[in-house]
Design an enzyme around this catalytic site. Sequence first.
Site, mmCIF file in Angstrom:
data_model
loop_
_atom_site.group_PDB
_atom_site.id
_atom_site.type_symbol
_atom_site.label_atom_id
_atom_site.label_comp_id
_atom_site.label_asym_id
_atom_site.label_seq_id
_atom_site.Cartn_x
_atom_site.Cartn_y
_atom_site.Cartn_z
ATOM 1 N N LYS A 19 -47.904 90.767 -36.515
ATOM 2 C CA LYS A 19 -48.566 90.095 -37.657
ATOM 3 C C LYS A 19 -49.181 91.155 -38.573
ATOM 4 O O LYS A 19 -48.565 92.213 -38.755
ATOM 5 C CB LYS A 19 -49.579 89.065 -37.141
ATOM 6 C CG LYS A 19 -48.931 88.088 -36.140
ATOM 7 C CD LYS A 19 -49.763 86.896 -35.783
ATOM 8 C CE LYS A 19 -49.007 86.019 -34.789
ATOM 9 N NZ LYS A 19 -49.727 84.793 -34.435
ATOM 10 N N GLU A 179 -42.521 77.816 -30.738
ATOM 11 C CA GLU A 179 -43.939 78.168 -30.744
ATOM 12 C C GLU A 179 -44.766 76.945 -31.147
ATOM 13 O O GLU A 179 -44.889 76.657 -32.346
ATOM 14 C CB GLU A 179 -44.207 79.295 -31.754
ATOM 15 C CG GLU A 179 -43.485 80.573 -31.460
ATOM 16 C CD GLU A 179 -44.199 81.788 -32.057
ATOM 17 O OE1 GLU A 179 -44.553 82.689 -31.290
ATOM 18 O OE2 GLU A 179 -44.432 81.809 -33.276
ATOM 19 N N GLY A 185 -52.472 81.645 -30.670
ATOM 20 C CA GLY A 185 -53.796 82.249 -30.825
ATOM 21 C C GLY A 185 -54.931 81.416 -30.260
ATOM 22 O O GLY A 185 -56.101 81.725 -30.488
ATOM 23 N N SER A 225 -49.871 82.122 -26.978
ATOM 24 C CA SER A 225 -50.812 82.524 -25.930
ATOM 25 C C SER A 225 -50.113 83.025 -24.658
ATOM 26 O O SER A 225 -50.575 82.775 -23.546
ATOM 27 C CB SER A 225 -51.795 81.386 -25.614
ATOM 28 O OG SER A 225 -52.571 81.076 -26.763
#
Length: 267
Positions: A19, A179, A185, A225
């Site tokens: 990212k 995802e 996150g 995660s």
Amino acid sequence: MASVTTPAARIPLIAGNWKLNLDHLQAIAFVQKLAWSLKDASVDFDGIDVAVFPPFTDIRSVQTLVGADKLPIQYGGQDVSQHDSGAYTGEISGAFLAALDCRYVLVGHSERRTLHGETDEIVGAKAAAAVKHGLVPVICVGETADDLEKHGPSAVPVAQLRTILAALPAGSDIVVAYEPVWAIGSGQAATPDQAQQVAAPLRAVIAEALGDDVAAATRILYGGSVKSGNIAGFLREADIDGALVGGASLDIDEFSSIVRFQKHVGV
Ligand code: 13P
């Protein structure tokens, strides 16, 4: 000892999405250390693909390092333009990524969808541009917590993938990353069983759109995660062939441990 169920044809892929983290100097140090860590652990690269997705400004440096030291680390961009060239300020062409020896490019990450308004049609056009330039698009799909409540786990990712794949020629070489947005996150990963319940219908969509051979060969990753403590459970599932890792990919020991998921499989 339990074994992974990934067919031999689908070499597991562990990919780190950095990212907006690490500049080009940090990227050089990171990739060098990651390579040492994997070498120290005697990782067998015939059995696993490891990839990083750095910011665009890092890619030239990563290319130089990987090329000069022949590091067994693949890399790609985090996004690509659907256009080849022209008046598109801020965009990066697939041709430019291919010229830096990128193997992959992420398309349709949920952060691009949410923060930059990317629709499935745009993501499809980006995936097609990637394929056109010889890159393997890592096509990201996933449902929000709201979608999950309203439509169940697989309806939204399946619909997203169907629209995106309609833009691709038969036989395209792709990777799909499931995802769930609620798992990104959040520290709250999906369970392996939840991920499998979505990955199986995603593979059926690939078969429908691109043929049975492509479906059998395409790697489906789970993302959201992922850590060293939960990776093995995902890789035990029949239709999960790797992981797209965010936060944990920025910690060399943790990412290296995720790459060595085979060590945890029997646990
Ligand atoms: P986290 O691993 O930080 O949840 O991020 C997942 C992700 O978005 C990878 O693309």
